[in-house]
Design an enzyme around this catalytic site. Structure first.
Site, short mmCIF file in Angstrom:
data_model
loop_
_atom_site.label_atom_id
_atom_site.label_comp_id
_atom_site.label_asym_id
_atom_site.label_seq_id
_atom_site.Cartn_x
_atom_site.Cartn_y
_atom_site.Cartn_z
N ARG A 56 3.17 9.98 6.36
CA ARG A 56 1.91 11.01 6.14
C ARG A 56 0.90 10.70 7.79
NH1 ARG A 56 -1.66 8.85 2.05
NH2 ARG A 56 -2.29 7.60 3.66
N SER A 102 0.63 -1.08 -0.60
CA SER A 102 -0.28 0.18 0.15
C SER A 102 0.62 1.16 0.43
CB SER A 102 -0.79 -0.07 0.88
OG SER A 102 -0.38 0.25 2.63
N GLU A 144 -7.94 -0.19 -8.99
CA GLU A 144 -7.51 -1.47 -7.84
C GLU A 144 -8.96 -1.01 -7.03
OE1 GLU A 144 -4.34 -0.28 -5.60
OE2 GLU A 144 -3.29 -1.75 -7.40
N ASP A 195 -8.08 6.80 1.58
CA ASP A 195 -7.35 8.04 2.16
C ASP A 195 -7.33 8.67 1.10
OD1 ASP A 195 -5.52 6.71 -0.15
OD2 ASP A 195 -3.67 6.65 0.40
N THR A 196 -7.52 8.69 -0.62
CA THR A 196 -8.37 9.70 -1.15
C THR A 196 -9.33 10.29 -0.28
OG1 THR A 196 -9.02 9.20 -2.94
CG2 THR A 196 -7.28 9.32 -2.99
N GLU A 208 -10.45 3.06 -7.54
CA GLU A 208 -9.70 3.32 -8.26
C GLU A 208 -9.47 2.94 -9.30
OE1 GLU A 208 -5.83 3.46 -6.56
OE2 GLU A 208 -6.44 3.03 -4.65
N GLY A 245 2.53 2.75 -2.15
CA GLY A 245 2.69 3.31 -2.90
C GLY A 245 4.43 2.21 -2.85
#
Length: 394
Positions: free
Chosen positions: A364, A160, A279, A286-287, A267, A162
């Protein structure tokens, strides 16, 4: 009939969060609004959701035996996965024993592994996707890259934000990309997916809620990523009506196939009026943190409603909004945010600090939110707010 009894009594409801990051923290808050007792699981102490959960446990979600032991001891009404790295076979076993896994154990098994969800989407449902191959060894990987062609991207089948993801633009990138993929997987080294590049105009997350009264689609969320990790998102992403309809068709097809109740982050790549599946996450995305500013029920509030078997008769969209991740780099267990009086001086700007206890590399640690008359105005606000934020690593 949906019923919730008094907290901490036999008639009360209990929910276990498998993973207790910033998304889980918001879900915990929303569940507690209904009087649900929340127990937070994660592999490290003081994870964000543990700050407000009624109780917590610290162990790896990949430790299936401990996961089963804790669940059987707590006997929750709801098991809510928040991360990808979970012993999904253990969840399937618990579901067979009568426990309620959100949205279903089968959905977690398919979506925690890129292979399962890609084969479901492309081979079973016939949805449009990028070209792809799977590889277990470096030799298979190298052969697959040459078959897919350049440019292409490699990802561990389970990762996850990236991690382990790498773009290859020529033969010179292959060796390095393989090693990155083996170091970044949530479950360690192993199987990877190689995907061909898709020509697209923009990416969206189609947040989709399956609840007792049907399926509800939220306004499309546009987003920007850096090496597969979310940096900014905005709502709504402007799209042709034909593309909106295709996005909702794909989202309904994949979420119906997964089943269960809850919010899903689907996504998608969009090129003109064409939409391609990428996906899906069977949990808040998160977005989707932008929904904390853009609408009356955030994705977390919607997830809680759906999980509890409650309907979603309406979602009121207030207007354009944007989010920007606050990411810091370093190696520390203490950092400080400063200049906040100027960060929050513009109308419509909000901030959430997650309270993560440590940073190793980049992480983050918060999110800025803003509303505006237009998406551009909201994005400019979070960018200005971020430029004013002072972060001190101690």
């Amino acid at each position: 009939m949906a019923e919730i009894g008094t907290t901490f009594t036999p008639s009360g409801k209990k929910a276990v969060l498998c993973g207790s990051g910033e998304l889980g923290k918001e879900v915990a808050i929303e569940l507690q609004r209904y009087g649900v007792e929340v127990i937070a699981f994660d592999k490290y102490e003081n994870a964000p959701a543990m700050h407000i959960a009624h109780d917590h446990r610290v162990f790896s979600m990949l430790d299936g035996e401990t996961l089963k032991k804790e669940i059987r001891e707590i006997r929750p009404d709801y098991i809510i996965p928040e991360i990808e790295a979970i012993a999904t076979d253990a969840l399937a076993e618990l579901e067979k024993e009568g426990f309620n896994v959100i949205p279903t154990a089968h959905a977690t098994q398919l979506t925690m592994n890129r292979e399962g969800i890609r084969r479901l989407a492309a081979e079973t449902l016939g949805l449009p996707t990028s070209p792809y191959i799977f590889a277990d060894s470096q030799a298979e990987f190298e052969a697959g890259v040459r078959k897919i062609g350049f440019p292409c991207i490699v990802k561990p089948v389970m990762s996850s934000s990236g991690h382990g993801q790498c773009v290859m633009r020529s033969e010179a990138d292959i060796e390095k990309a393989w090693h990155i993929s083996q170091e970044g997987g949530r479950a360690g080294s192993g199987r990877v997916i190689v995907e061909g590049f898709v020509d697209f105009d923009y990416e969206i997350t189609q947040l989709t809620v399956r609840h007792c009264a049907g399926t509800t689609f939220l306004q499309p969320v546009g987003h920007h990523q850096v090496n597969g990790d979310y940096r900014e998102s905005w709502q709504p992403q402007q799209m042709p009506q034909a593309a909106i309809e295709k996005a909702q068709y794909i989202a309904r097809a994949i979420t119906d196939a997964l089943g269960g109740y809850g919010i899903f982050g689907v996504e998608l790549f969009v090129k003109g009026e064409e939409v391609i599946f990428n996906e899906v996450s069977p949990r808040p995305h998160d977005t989707g943190m932008v929904t904390m500013a853009s609408q009356d029920l955030s994705e977390f509030a919607l997830h809680a409603r759906a999980v509890l078997g409650l309907p979603v008769p309406e979602v009121r969209f207030y207007g354009p909004a944007a989010s920007k991740a606050i990411v810091i780099e370093g190696d520390t267990t203490e950092y400080e945010f400063g200049n906040l009086e100027h960060v929050l001086e513009e109308p419509g700007v909000q901030v959430r600090f997650f309270g993560k206890p440590e940073v190793h590399g980049h992480r983050r640690v918060g999110v800025l939110l803003a509303t505006g008359e237009t998406v551009r105005e909201a994005l400019d606000k979070v960018e200005r707010a971020c430029s004013k934020l002072k972060i001190t690593i101690r």
